[in-house]
Design an enzyme around this catalytic site. Structure first.
Site, PDB file in Angstrom:
ATOM      1  N   ASP A 141       6.004 -11.946  -6.650  1.00 46.23           N
ATOM      2  CA  ASP A 141       5.849 -11.768  -5.203  1.00 46.23           C
ATOM      3  C   ASP A 141       6.911 -12.541  -4.431  1.00 46.23           C
ATOM      4  O   ASP A 141       7.404 -13.570  -4.897  1.00 46.23           O
ATOM      5  CB  ASP A 141       4.435 -12.234  -4.793  1.00 46.23           C
ATOM      6  CG  ASP A 141       4.021 -11.681  -3.445  1.00 46.23           C
ATOM      7  OD1 ASP A 141       4.698 -10.776  -2.923  1.00 46.23           O
ATOM      8  OD2 ASP A 141       2.999 -12.168  -2.908  1.00 46.23           O
ATOM      9  N   ASN A 170       0.381  -0.680  -2.964  1.00 43.37           N
ATOM     10  CA  ASN A 170       1.761  -0.717  -2.471  1.00 43.37           C
ATOM     11  C   ASN A 170       2.262   0.628  -1.919  1.00 43.37           C
ATOM     12  O   ASN A 170       3.285   0.682  -1.237  1.00 43.37           O
ATOM     13  CB  ASN A 170       2.726  -1.241  -3.541  1.00 43.37           C
ATOM     14  CG  ASN A 170       2.629  -2.737  -3.782  1.00 43.37           C
ATOM     15  OD1 ASN A 170       2.891  -3.227  -4.877  1.00 43.37           O
ATOM     16  ND2 ASN A 170       2.247  -3.495  -2.754  1.00 43.37           N
TER      17      ASN A 170
HETATM   18  C1  IPE Z   1       1.150  -7.813  -5.328  1.00 40.57           C
HETATM   19  O1  IPE Z   1       1.988  -8.256  -4.317  1.00 40.57           O
HETATM   20  C2  IPE Z   1       1.751  -6.632  -6.027  1.00 40.57           C
HETATM   21  C3  IPE Z   1       2.979  -6.874  -6.767  1.00 40.57           C
HETATM   22  C4  IPE Z   1       3.589  -8.015  -6.942  1.00 40.57           C
HETATM   23  C5  IPE Z   1       3.538  -5.707  -7.376  1.00 40.57           C
HETATM   24  P1  IPE Z   1       1.773  -7.790  -2.798  1.00 40.57           P
HETATM   25  O2  IPE Z   1       2.777  -8.509  -1.999  1.00 40.57           O
HETATM   26  O3  IPE Z   1       1.771  -6.315  -2.708  1.00 40.57           O
HETATM   27  O4  IPE Z   1       0.299  -8.320  -2.499  1.00 40.57           O
HETATM   28  P2  IPE Z   1      -0.415  -8.607  -1.128  1.00 40.57           P
HETATM   29  O5  IPE Z   1      -0.399  -7.327  -0.377  1.00 40.57           O
HETATM   30  O6  IPE Z   1       0.379  -9.664  -0.440  1.00 40.57           O
HETATM   31  O7  IPE Z   1      -1.778  -9.079  -1.486  1.00 40.57           O
HETATM   32  C1  IPE Z   2       6.906  -8.327  -4.459  1.00 46.36           C
HETATM   33  O1  IPE Z   2       7.580  -8.753  -3.330  1.00 46.36           O
HETATM   34  C2  IPE Z   2       7.444  -7.023  -4.993  1.00 46.36           C
HETATM   35  C3  IPE Z   2       6.546  -5.870  -4.853  1.00 46.36           C
HETATM   36  C4  IPE Z   2       5.340  -5.901  -4.354  1.00 46.36           C
HETATM   37  C5  IPE Z   2       7.063  -4.601  -5.297  1.00 46.36           C
HETATM   38  P1  IPE Z   2       7.116  -8.309  -1.896  1.00 46.36           P
HETATM   39  O2  IPE Z   2       7.777  -7.025  -1.540  1.00 46.36           O
HETATM   40  O3  IPE Z   2       5.632  -8.275  -1.810  1.00 46.36           O
HETATM   41  O4  IPE Z   2       7.700  -9.451  -0.978  1.00 46.36           O
HETATM   42  P2  IPE Z   2       6.964 -10.176   0.221  1.00 46.36           P
HETATM   43  O5  IPE Z   2       5.635 -10.639  -0.292  1.00 46.36           O
HETATM   44  O6  IPE Z   2       6.817  -9.172   1.303  1.00 46.36           O
HETATM   45  O7  IPE Z   2       7.869 -11.296   0.582  1.00 46.36           O
HETATM   46 MG    MG Z   3       4.181  -9.613  -1.262  1.00 41.63          MG
END
Ligand code: IPE
Ligand code: IPE
Ligand code: MG
Length: 250
Positions: free
Chosen positions: A20, A68
Site C-alpha cells: 500500500d 479496487n
Molecule cells: C488494499 O489497499 C489493496 C491492495 C494493496 C491491492 P487499498 O489502498 O485499496 O485499501 P484501502 O482502500 O485503503 O482500505
Molecule cells: C497500493 O497503493 C496499490 C494498489 C492498491 C493497487 P495505493 O494505490 O492504494 O496507494 P495509496 O494508498 O492511495 O497511497
Molecule cells: Mg491504498
C-alpha cells in the site's frame, strides 16, 4: 549469545503483504498516482528475490482487491496494463529461479488477454519446486470464504454431505491456497492498520506488522526488518537483521 547462528526454521513459512501507499508516494513527489504503481513493481521484484534467497516457502502479494474496481477507470486501466506487462517480462525470470506463480482471486472479471497471460504463466511455472508466489488479484477475503462455502453447499445439495458434518477443515480445503501453510506474517506498508478484506481465513493466527513506509520504498532491508520483528516475537529472544541476512544464499 546461544543463537548467534540462527536456524532457518525460525523464519515465517508464509508471508502475506498488502502493498500500500503507491499513490501517496507519487503524490508527495508531484507525480501522478500511476507513477507510484510503476515504481512499486521494483519493490515487488526486490521482495521476491529477498524472500526466495531466504528460503521462505510462500509469499502472497495483494495486487488488486475486489474493491479496487471503484477507482477511476483510468487508474484501473493502467493497473491492468501493468499486470500484463509484468507477467510478460517477469515470468521467465521467475521460472529460471524455480518459482511457482499462482494468481488467487476471481480472474473471470479480467480481460481475455490478461486471463490468457495468467494461464500461460501458471502453466509454465506449475511444476517448479522453489518458493510459491501468490498474487492476489480481484481478491477479497469475503469472496474467498463465500466461494468455499458454495463448494460445500453443492455437495449438500447433491446429498453427498450433511450440513451438521461440515467442519472447519472442509471449508479450509476450499479456500484459496489450501495446499499451503497458513500465513505466519502479514506486512502492510503505508501506515494503514487494517486488513482491507485481504486473507481472512488464512490469517486467523498471523502476526501483523505495520510499517509507515510506502510500498515503492520497501526494499531488502525493510523485509529483513519485518522478519526480524517476527522472529523476535515468536521466539521471544533477540536476533538481529544481520543474523537473518546470514540465512540468505549467496
Ligand atoms: C488494499 O489497499 C489493496 C491492495 C494493496 C491491492 P487499498 O489502498 O485499496 O485499501 P484501502 O482502500 O485503503 O482500505
Ligand atoms: C497500493 O497503493 C496499490 C494498489 C492498491 C493497487 P495505493 O494505490 O492504494 O496507494 P495509496 O494508498 O492511495 O497511497
Ligand atoms: Mg491504498
Amino acid at each position: 549469545m546461544l543463537d548467534s547462528q540462527l536456524s532457518s526454521e525460525v523464519l515465517p513459512q508464509h508471508i502475506a503483504i498488502i502493498m500500500d501507499g503507491n499513490g501517496r508516494w507519487a503524490k508527495e513527489r508531484g507525480k501522478p498516482r500511476v507513477f507510484g504503481h510503476k515504481k512499486g513493481v521494483d519493490a515487488v521484484r526486490n521482495t521476491i528475490t529477498t524472500a526466495s534467497k531466504l528460503g521462505i516457502n510462500a509469499i502472497t502479494l495483494f495486487a488488486f482487491s475486489s474493491e479496487n474496481w471503484r477507482r477511476p477507470e483510468e487508474e484501473v486501466g493502467v493497473l491492468m496494463e501493468l499486470f500484463i506487462t509484468v507477467l510478460s517480462s517477469e515470468v521467465k525470470r521467475m521460472h529460471r529461479n524455480n518459482l511457482r506463480l499462482q494468481i488467487v482471486g476471481d480472474v473471470s472479471r479480467f480481460s481475455q488477454r490478461l486471463q490468457n497471460k495468467i494461464e500461460q504463466a501458471e502453466a509454465l511455472t506449475k511444476n517448479n519446486t522453489g518458493m510459491v508466489l501468490n498474487v492476489a488479484a480481484n481478491y477479497g477475503g469475503k469472496w474467498d470464504i463465500t466461494q468455499a462455502t458454495k463448494h460445500l453447499a453443492h455437495q449438500v445439495a447433491k446429498g453427498q454431505l450433511a450440513p451438521e458434518d461440515i467442519t472447519e477443515e472442509m471449508l479450509g480445503q476450499h479456500v484459496m491456497m489450501s495446499d499451503l501453510p497458513d500465513v505466519d506474517l502479514l506486512i502492510r506498508t503505508s501506515g494503514e492498520c487494517r486488513i482491507s478484506n485481504f486473507l481472512l481465513w488464512q490469517m486467523a493466527y498471523a502476526e501483523m506488522y505495520f510499517t509507515p513506509i510506502y510500498w515503492p520504498e520497501f526494499g531488502e532491508d525493510s523485509l529483513i526488518e519485518a522478519i526480524s520483528w517476527f522472529v523476535n516475537r515468536e521466539r521471544r529472544f533477540g536476533c538481529t537483521g544481520e543474523q537473518i541476512k546470514q540465512l540468505m544464499e549467496k
